[in-house]
Structures are given as structure tokens and as C-alpha cells.
Design a protein around this motif. Structure first.
Motif, PDB file in Angstrom:
ATOM      1  N   ASP A 154       0.860  -1.177   0.000  1.00  0.00           N
ATOM      2  CA  ASP A 154       0.000   0.000   0.000  1.00  0.00           C
ATOM      3  C   ASP A 154       0.899   1.231   0.000  1.00  0.00           C
ATOM      4  N   ASP A 155       0.513   2.270  -0.748  1.00  0.00           N
ATOM      5  CA  ASP A 155       1.377   3.453  -0.824  1.00  0.00           C
ATOM      6  C   ASP A 155       1.191   4.397   0.358  1.00  0.00           C
ATOM      7  N   HIS A 156       0.265   4.107   1.261  1.00  0.00           N
ATOM      8  CA  HIS A 156       0.070   4.932   2.448  1.00  0.00           C
ATOM      9  C   HIS A 156       0.744   4.272   3.656  1.00  0.00           C
ATOM     10  N   ALA A 157       1.813   4.902   4.139  1.00  0.00           N
ATOM     11  CA  ALA A 157       2.576   4.329   5.251  1.00  0.00           C
ATOM     12  C   ALA A 157       1.721   4.201   6.508  1.00  0.00           C
ATOM     13  N   MET A 158       0.834   5.162   6.737  1.00  0.00           N
ATOM     14  CA  MET A 158       0.008   5.112   7.939  1.00  0.00           C
ATOM     15  C   MET A 158      -0.942   3.912   7.895  1.00  0.00           C
ATOM     16  N   LEU A 159      -1.487   3.622   6.710  1.00  0.00           N
ATOM     17  CA  LEU A 159      -2.390   2.486   6.607  1.00  0.00           C
ATOM     18  C   LEU A 159      -1.623   1.167   6.796  1.00  0.00           C
ATOM     19  N   ARG A 160      -0.419   1.084   6.216  1.00  0.00           N
ATOM     20  CA  ARG A 160       0.387  -0.125   6.429  1.00  0.00           C
ATOM     21  C   ARG A 160       0.691  -0.307   7.909  1.00  0.00           C
ATOM     22  N   ALA A 161       0.983   0.792   8.593  1.00  0.00           N
ATOM     23  CA  ALA A 161       1.271   0.713  10.025  1.00  0.00           C
ATOM     24  C   ALA A 161       0.053   0.225  10.796  1.00  0.00           C
ATOM     25  N   GLY A 162      -1.137   0.673  10.382  1.00  0.00           N
ATOM     26  CA  GLY A 162      -2.362   0.215  11.037  1.00  0.00           C
ATOM     27  C   GLY A 162      -2.602  -1.266  10.818  1.00  0.00           C
ATOM     28  N   PHE A 163      -2.419  -1.727   9.572  1.00  0.00           N
ATOM     29  CA  PHE A 163      -2.576  -3.158   9.279  1.00  0.00           C
ATOM     30  C   PHE A 163      -1.573  -3.990  10.075  1.00  0.00           C
ATOM     31  N   ARG A 164      -0.330  -3.501  10.118  1.00  0.00           N
ATOM     32  CA  ARG A 164       0.705  -4.228  10.861  1.00  0.00           C
ATOM     33  C   ARG A 164       0.321  -4.333  12.344  1.00  0.00           C
ATOM     34  N   ALA A 165      -0.150  -3.223  12.910  1.00  0.00           N
ATOM     35  CA  ALA A 165      -0.514  -3.212  14.326  1.00  0.00           C
ATOM     36  C   ALA A 165      -1.642  -4.194  14.609  1.00  0.00           C
ATOM     37  N   ILE A 166      -2.609  -4.270  13.701  1.00  0.00           N
ATOM     38  CA  ILE A 166      -3.730  -5.204  13.878  1.00  0.00           C
ATOM     39  C   ILE A 166      -3.259  -6.647  13.784  1.00  0.00           C
ATOM     40  N   LEU A 167      -2.515  -6.947  12.727  1.00  0.00           N
ATOM     41  CA  LEU A 167      -2.129  -8.336  12.465  1.00  0.00           C
ATOM     42  C   LEU A 167      -1.117  -8.854  13.489  1.00  0.00           C
ATOM     43  N   CYS A 168      -0.243  -7.985  13.955  1.00  0.00           N
ATOM     44  CA  CYS A 168       0.800  -8.433  14.892  1.00  0.00           C
ATOM     45  C   CYS A 168       0.276  -8.697  16.296  1.00  0.00           C
ATOM     46  N   THR A 169      -1.008  -8.422  16.533  1.00  0.00           N
ATOM     47  CA  THR A 169      -1.595  -8.810  17.822  1.00  0.00           C
ATOM     48  C   THR A 169      -1.905 -10.305  17.862  1.00  0.00           C
ATOM     49  N   GLN A 170      -1.827 -10.963  16.693  1.00  0.00           N
ATOM     50  CA  GLN A 170      -2.189 -12.369  16.603  1.00  0.00           C
ATOM     51  C   GLN A 170      -0.952 -13.261  16.671  1.00  0.00           C
TER      52      GLN A 170
ATOM     53  N   VAL B 254       5.924  -9.859   7.326  1.00  0.00           N
ATOM     54  CA  VAL B 254       7.322 -10.074   6.941  1.00  0.00           C
ATOM     55  C   VAL B 254       7.865  -8.977   6.035  1.00  0.00           C
ATOM     56  N   GLY B 255       6.985  -8.101   5.540  1.00  0.00           N
ATOM     57  CA  GLY B 255       7.480  -7.039   4.671  1.00  0.00           C
ATOM     58  C   GLY B 255       6.400  -6.051   4.300  1.00  0.00           C
ATOM     59  N   GLU B 256       6.849  -4.889   3.805  1.00  0.00           N
ATOM     60  CA  GLU B 256       5.943  -3.843   3.347  1.00  0.00           C
ATOM     61  C   GLU B 256       6.456  -3.291   2.026  1.00  0.00           C
ATOM     62  N   ALA B 257       5.517  -2.936   1.154  1.00  0.00           N
ATOM     63  CA  ALA B 257       5.866  -2.325  -0.126  1.00  0.00           C
ATOM     64  C   ALA B 257       4.972  -1.122  -0.352  1.00  0.00           C
ATOM     65  N   ALA B 258       5.542  -0.066  -0.964  1.00  0.00           N
ATOM     66  CA  ALA B 258       4.796   1.167  -1.198  1.00  0.00           C
ATOM     67  C   ALA B 258       4.338   1.308  -2.644  1.00  0.00           C
ATOM     68  N   THR B 259       4.765   0.395  -3.517  1.00  0.00           N
ATOM     69  CA  THR B 259       4.358   0.440  -4.919  1.00  0.00           C
ATOM     70  C   THR B 259       4.032  -0.973  -5.388  1.00  0.00           C
ATOM     71  N   GLY B 260       3.299  -1.056  -6.502  1.00  0.00           N
ATOM     72  CA  GLY B 260       2.982  -2.364  -7.045  1.00  0.00           C
ATOM     73  C   GLY B 260       4.214  -3.127  -7.488  1.00  0.00           C
ATOM     74  N   ALA B 261       5.154  -2.420  -8.136  1.00  0.00           N
ATOM     75  CA  ALA B 261       6.376  -3.077  -8.601  1.00  0.00           C
ATOM     76  C   ALA B 261       7.183  -3.618  -7.433  1.00  0.00           C
ATOM     77  N   GLU B 262       7.270  -2.839  -6.366  1.00  0.00           N
ATOM     78  CA  GLU B 262       7.993  -3.303  -5.179  1.00  0.00           C
ATOM     79  C   GLU B 262       7.283  -4.511  -4.569  1.00  0.00           C
ATOM     80  N   GLY B 263       5.948  -4.511  -4.620  1.00  0.00           N
ATOM     81  CA  GLY B 263       5.187  -5.650  -4.112  1.00  0.00           C
ATOM     82  C   GLY B 263       5.489  -6.921  -4.876  1.00  0.00           C
ATOM     83  N   VAL B 264       5.586  -6.812  -6.208  1.00  0.00           N
ATOM     84  CA  VAL B 264       5.915  -7.979  -7.040  1.00  0.00           C
ATOM     85  C   VAL B 264       7.294  -8.514  -6.676  1.00  0.00           C
ATOM     86  N   GLU B 265       8.259  -7.595  -6.512  1.00  0.00           N
ATOM     87  CA  GLU B 265       9.628  -8.002  -6.186  1.00  0.00           C
ATOM     88  C   GLU B 265       9.705  -8.667  -4.821  1.00  0.00           C
ATOM     89  N   LEU B 266       9.026  -8.084  -3.822  1.00  0.00           N
ATOM     90  CA  LEU B 266       9.079  -8.643  -2.472  1.00  0.00           C
ATOM     91  C   LEU B 266       8.306  -9.957  -2.375  1.00  0.00           C
TER      92      LEU B 266
END
Length: 223
Positions: free
Chosen positions: A8-24, A30-42
Motif C-alpha cells: 500500500d502506498d500509504h505508510a500510515m495504513l500499512r502501520a495500522g494493518f501491521r498493528a492489527i495483524l501483529c496482535t495475533q 514479513v514485509g511492506e511495499a509502497a508500490t505495485g512493482a515493489e510488491g511484485v519483487e518482495l
């Protein structure tokens, strides 16, 4: 442990998703990407189990990124499109690209967690708001075709006929049941359910449960 990549290109939203998921205890980001191309690579480098994918991003949108990830035989991750925009073009293009899930960003934390676990288990997941539209779009059948729905006509979609048990499993899949729920309903083990689901997908030529359900409804394989 379920390994998740956030795209996701919004860092704040990625941080929110990470905070939610890491409670489990069974989920790890394991990683974050800010662009589609970076997502494909990761996706290729990190080999996650599940990827949450935004649609509107710079340099490559989430639909094209999903298409490339799904097309890569070395990547086995299930992709969930997570977007603010409840648009039909995003929904249907995402499913055509191979996404196994479609969620809206106004979903609650539990819905995100449930979606990640479902995708990791091989289940498809659709936001309740879009399920009816998916069935209306993909399962609508012209009258002429409906009149020809004899058993031979249905059979052409199958590589080989479903067994009675596989038909039962498909019917429960089409009712949005998880593997655990199917196992309880049929009084069989989850490992056996997974085997039946794999066979159903293979016979239908479906890439995932969502596509299998669409094909089942479209071709009259289940109610």
C-alpha cells in the motif's frame, strides 16, 4: 505461522494493518511495499503466504501487480485486494487477475484477521458488500443456455466428473463454508476436506475457491 506482505502506498495504513495483524500469535508481517512493482519483487523474494494489495499505487497498480504475482509459478501467496473504492471495475478486474479476496478498507480489525487466516488456509474471501454483485455478474446465465442445462451440458466445464463427496464439498464451498465447517458438516477430517477441495479445483480448472464457486454457480453444478 502465517507470513503476510503489506502492499500500500500509504505508510500510515500499512502501520495500522501491521498493528492489527501483529496482535495475533499466528500471524507475522514479513514485509511492506509502497508500490505495485515493489510488491511484485518482495513477493518473489520473501515468499509470503498472504499479500494485502491496494489498488491505486504509483508506477504499477494493484491489479497489474496481482496479475504478475499470480502468474509467477515460484510464488504461492494468496492475494487480497484491500481498497477504499467499492467499484465494480476494481472488483471484477481483481478477480480476473487472480485475487483470492476482496475487502474494503472500512472493514473492522476482525474482518482483516479473518481474511488473512482464510486465505492462508486456501479459502476465498469477499466483503459482504460485494458478494451479491459477484454472483449477479458471474452467475447470470442467458435463457437459451439455462434451457440446455442437462447433465452433459454441465459436464463440459469439468476435466472429469465430481464424485458424490466432491459435489457435497463444492456445495458447502459455495455456501461460504470454511474447511473446518465443511469437516464438521460432513463428519470428516480437515485433511480429507483439503484433499477434496484440491480435487474439485483441479477438475474445475479453477485457480482458487472464489473462481470455483463462480464456475459452480455459472454452470449449474450447485444451487
Amino acid at each position: 505461522m502465517i507470513r503476510v506482505l503489506l502492499v500500500d502506498d500509504h505508510a500510515m495504513l500499512r502501520a495500522g494493518f501491521r498493528a492489527i495483524l501483529c496482535t495475533q500469535p499466528d500471524i507475522e508481517v514479513v514485509g511492506e511495499a509502497a508500490t505495485g512493482a515493489e510488491g511484485v519483487e518482495l513477493a518473489a523474494r520473501l515468499q509470503p503466504d498472504v499479500i494485502t494489495m491496494d489498488v491505486q499505487m504509483p508506477d504499477m497498480d494493484g491489479i497489474e501487480a496481482t496479475r504478475r504475482i499470480v502468474a509467477d509459478p515460484a510464488v504461492t501467496a494468496a492475494v487480497a485486494i484491500v481498497t477504499t473504492f467499492d467499484r465494480d471495475e476494481y472488483l471484477f478486474h481483481a478477480l480476473d487477475a487472480g485475487a483470492g479476496g476482496f475487502l474494503l478498507k472500512n472493514a473492522g480489525p476482525e474482518e482483516l484477521i479473518t481474511a488473512v487466516r482464510a486465505l492462508a488456509a486456501g479459502d476465498g474471501i469477499l466483503a459482504p458488500e460485494v458478494t451479491r454483485r459477484v454472483l449477479s455478474r458471474f452467475c447470470a446465465t442467458p435463457v437459451a443456455e439455462a434451457q440446455e442445462r442437462t447433465t452433459p451440458a454441465r459436464a463440459h466445464v469439468l476435466a472429469e466428473p465430481l464424485t458424490d463427496r466432491e459435489s457435497e464439498v463444492l456445495a458447502l464451498m459455495a455456501d461460504a463454508r470454511s474447511n473446518a465447517e465443511i469437516a464438521r458438516g460432513l463428519f470428516i477430517g480437515e485433511a480429507t476436506v483439503k484433499t477434496h477441495v484440491s480435487r474439485v479445483l483441479q477438475k474445475l480448472g479453477a485457480r482458487d475457491r472464489v473462481q470455483a464457486i463462480v464456475l459452480a454457480h455459472r454452470h449449474g453444478l450447485t444451487r
